[in-house]
Design a protein around this motif. Structure first.
Motif, short mmCIF file in Angstrom:
data_model
loop_
_atom_site.label_atom_id
_atom_site.label_comp_id
_atom_site.label_asym_id
_atom_site.label_seq_id
_atom_site.Cartn_x
_atom_site.Cartn_y
_atom_site.Cartn_z
N ASN A 27 0.83 -1.21 0.00
CA ASN A 27 0.00 0.00 0.00
C ASN A 27 0.86 1.25 0.00
O ASN A 27 1.91 1.30 0.66
CB ASN A 27 -0.93 0.01 1.22
N VAL A 28 0.41 2.26 -0.72
CA VAL A 28 1.08 3.56 -0.75
C VAL A 28 0.23 4.52 0.09
O VAL A 28 -0.90 4.84 -0.27
CB VAL A 28 1.17 4.08 -2.21
N PRO A 36 8.29 10.10 -2.30
CA PRO A 36 9.43 9.25 -2.65
C PRO A 36 9.13 8.27 -3.78
O PRO A 36 9.99 7.97 -4.60
CB PRO A 36 9.77 8.51 -1.34
N LEU A 37 7.88 7.80 -3.87
CA LEU A 37 7.51 6.88 -4.96
C LEU A 37 7.56 7.61 -6.31
O LEU A 37 8.12 7.10 -7.28
CB LEU A 37 6.12 6.29 -4.73
N LEU A 38 6.98 8.82 -6.36
CA LEU A 38 6.99 9.59 -7.61
C LEU A 38 8.42 9.92 -8.04
O LEU A 38 8.76 9.82 -9.22
CB LEU A 38 6.18 10.88 -7.45
N VAL A 86 2.54 0.48 -10.64
CA VAL A 86 2.06 1.52 -9.73
C VAL A 86 0.60 1.89 -10.05
O VAL A 86 0.25 2.09 -11.21
CB VAL A 86 2.95 2.79 -9.83
N HIS A 87 -0.22 1.97 -9.01
CA HIS A 87 -1.62 2.41 -9.14
C HIS A 87 -1.84 3.53 -8.13
O HIS A 87 -1.78 3.30 -6.93
CB HIS A 87 -2.58 1.25 -8.82
N LEU A 88 -2.07 4.75 -8.61
CA LEU A 88 -2.39 5.88 -7.73
C LEU A 88 -3.85 6.25 -7.95
O LEU A 88 -4.37 6.16 -9.06
CB LEU A 88 -1.45 7.06 -7.98
N TYR A 89 -4.52 6.68 -6.87
CA TYR A 89 -5.97 6.79 -6.89
C TYR A 89 -6.52 8.18 -7.23
O TYR A 89 -7.74 8.36 -7.27
CB TYR A 89 -6.54 6.35 -5.54
N MET A 130 -3.33 6.09 -0.57
CA MET A 130 -3.29 6.94 -1.77
C MET A 130 -3.09 6.12 -3.03
O MET A 130 -3.24 6.62 -4.14
CB MET A 130 -2.14 7.95 -1.66
N GLY A 131 -2.70 4.87 -2.87
CA GLY A 131 -2.44 4.01 -4.02
C GLY A 131 -1.84 2.70 -3.56
O GLY A 131 -1.81 2.40 -2.35
N HIS A 132 -1.37 1.90 -4.51
CA HIS A 132 -0.66 0.66 -4.17
C HIS A 132 0.29 0.32 -5.31
O HIS A 132 0.16 0.85 -6.42
CB HIS A 132 -1.63 -0.49 -3.89
#
Length: 392
Positions: free
Chosen positions: A324-325, A332-334, A353-356, A367-369
């Motif tokens: 999970n994000v 940091p992921l971006l 990557v899946h951002l919501y 916020m995403g996963h």
């Protein structure tokens, strides 16, 4: 055994081109709309938040969940209605049953919105839950704690998610404070015996109005601060236990007359006993791994089930770890996505990557996963470790 919720309405088969209305516009609705749009369905979501995650990829009616006029508008513009989270007003769902086509019905919603009703329904399906007691006074709580021993868990019967609405009682000194704090919610309370578990797993089952049932492979779930952190698939349990968990999920889906998806969260004890912890009658965070790792994703399967299409193949095509994000992980992921991923190349891992599309990156809010596909789960876990994004 409960009757099929869809029996009360004439079962319809809805082909692509039909419009699916979603009560709720969060990330589950967004991913459902993405999966269903690829098949040719149209979507409209009802959600109080302007520019909701689902509203970014589908039409949206901006209104409160208990707004009956807005719900009627949703019914008018939809061929079928589903929901993406269980705190939808059950009365609104019931009203929609009279005015629209809601194959999931309102009964399952009514059952799973209330922990005591849910536990009784699970037991009626012949499946074990942790020993529990209904609590309506501090004296009953004292008796319950004495019977179950500490630790034990006091929960509100309604509401509460990601660890909210519950109190782990570790000593009798906490009894009064726990009761006073949770009884402020003005709902029934339930005390559960603490199950000393080795692992937490979940199985997602899909059931169509015709009674066809398919289960997805069990996920092993690891929580941090009561929020799901990792789902590991295949789960690190025996094949026999995997089969048993899938059979329990099938029995629950059948016993509760579910239509669409039902997620069954289970505790696995050291001696291999399974106890159901909770149910969710919708797509589930622990099923996000299916998006790339299974032949059919949980979201496509849900669309297939509510539209009365044959259910898809749930075979696992690759080992995977879903991570999970949360709000604190987004930046940091971006930053990492902008450059070449040497860890992924070295480990032969493929992070998806899946951002919501949520507006504000709030700490501890989902916020995403990321679904990390790899030749084995050790490589996927090594990639997560190497990024240092999820270091506490």
């Amino acid at each position: 055994m409960s009757s099929n919720n869809a029996d009360k309405q004439q079962v319809k088969t809805l082909l692509p081109g039909s419009t699916i209305g979603i009560l709720g516009g969060g990330q589950l609705g967004r991913m459902m709309a993405n999966a269903g749009s690829a098949m040719g369905y149209r979507f409209i979501a009802l959600d109080p938040v302007l520019d909701s995650p689902a509203g970014q990829v589908a039409e949206q009616i901006v209104a409160a969940y208990d707004d009956r006029e807005a719900a009627r508008e949703l019914a008018k513009r939809s061929d079928v209605i589903t929901y993406e989270f269980e705190n939808v007003d059950a009365e609104v769902a019931k009203m929609l049953m009279d005015e629209s086509y809601v194959p999931q019905g309102s009964e399952l919603l009514y059952t799973t919105q209330h922990r005591l009703r849910e536990k009784r329904a699970i037991e009626a399906a012949g499946v074990k839950v942790a020993p529990y007691r209904e609590i309506s006074s501090v004296d009953e709580l004292r008796e319950g704690v004495q019977a179950f021993g500490t630790p034990c868990v006091l929960k509100t019967a309604m509401g509460g998610y990601d660890g909210k609405g519950q109190w782990v009682i570790r000593s009798s000194d906490e009894i009064e404070e726990a009761y006073e704090t949770l009884s402020r919610a003005k709902v029934q309370l339930v005390l559960e015996q603490f199950i000393r578990f080795d692992k937490e797993i979940s199985v997602i089952a899909a059931r169509s109005p015709q009674g066809e049932i398919k289960t997805f492979p069990a996920a092993e779930n690891i929580h941090v601060d009561n929020i799901l952190h990792l789902s590991i698939v295949p789960a690190r349990i025996s094949e026999e236990l995997q089969r048993e968990a899938e059979q329990l999920a099938t029995r629950i889906a059948e016993g509760l007359g579910a239509v669409g998806l039902i997620a069954v969260e289970l505790f696995v004890t050291a001696d291999g006993e399974l106890f159901v912890n909770e149910l969710a009658p919708r797509p589930h965070n622990s099923g996000h791994y299916t998006m790339e790792a299974c032949r059919t994703s949980q979201f496509e399967q849900h669309v297939r089930a509510v539209c009365n299409l044959p259910l898809g193949d749930t075979t696992l095509m690759s080992p995977v770890v879903m991570v999970n994000v949360l709000g604190q992980h987004v930046e940091p992921l971006l930053a990492r996505m902008a450059s070449r991923d040497e860890s992924a190349e070295r480990l032969k891992a493929a992070p998806k990557v899946h951002l919501y599309g949520k507006k504000d990156a709030v700490v501890k809010r989902k916020m995403g996963h990321v679904n990390v596909l790899a030749d084995n789960i050790e490589a996927a876990l090594s990639w997560i470790e190497a990024t240092t994004i999820w270091k506490v």
